[in-house]
Design a protein around this motif. Structure first.
Motif: not given
Length: 121
Positions: A67-81, A112-118
């Protein structure tokens, strides 16, 4: 007399047409319930069942299952909804080993500045 016979014949055809069976309308789909809120403590417990919403998000190649927050840079697209949340930057995404992606929930710790979970602990 012929006009009366023609009128009677037309009336018979109209009545026959009106009595023909019509297909039932398509059922109205019932929306899925919103997933239950997930606390930060629940994310550490693998036995807590969580709903995962497939919304078209995409995980980057090579990202490990977790599981990753968006800020962890694990995603290329957030999706729609995602239900109950307007800002994808607070979403918790579940990535699979083969690039599968779904949204688990929304957590304030993701902003947060350091997102969690990453990812996996």
């Amino acid at each position: 007399m012929r006009l009366l016979a023609l009128f009677s014949l037309a009336l018979v055809f109209i009545m026959a047409h009106l009595t023909m069976a019509n297909p039932a309308p398509a059922p109205i789909p019932i929306p899925a319930p919103d997933p239950a809120p997930v606390s930060a403590l629940d994310l550490d417990n693998p036995l807590v069942k969580r709903a995962c919403v497939v919304n078209g998000c995409k995980c980057r190649a090579g990202v490990k299952n977790g599981q990753y927050c968006w800020g962890c840079n694990a995603h290329s697209d957030a999706g729609n909804w995602f239900p109950g949340s307007g800002d994808y930057k607070s979403w918790v995404f579940q990535c699979g080993d083969r690039g599968e992606c779904c949204v688990v929930n929304s957590l304030a710790s993701c902003t947060y500045a350091t997102p969690s979970p990453c990812g996996p602990a």
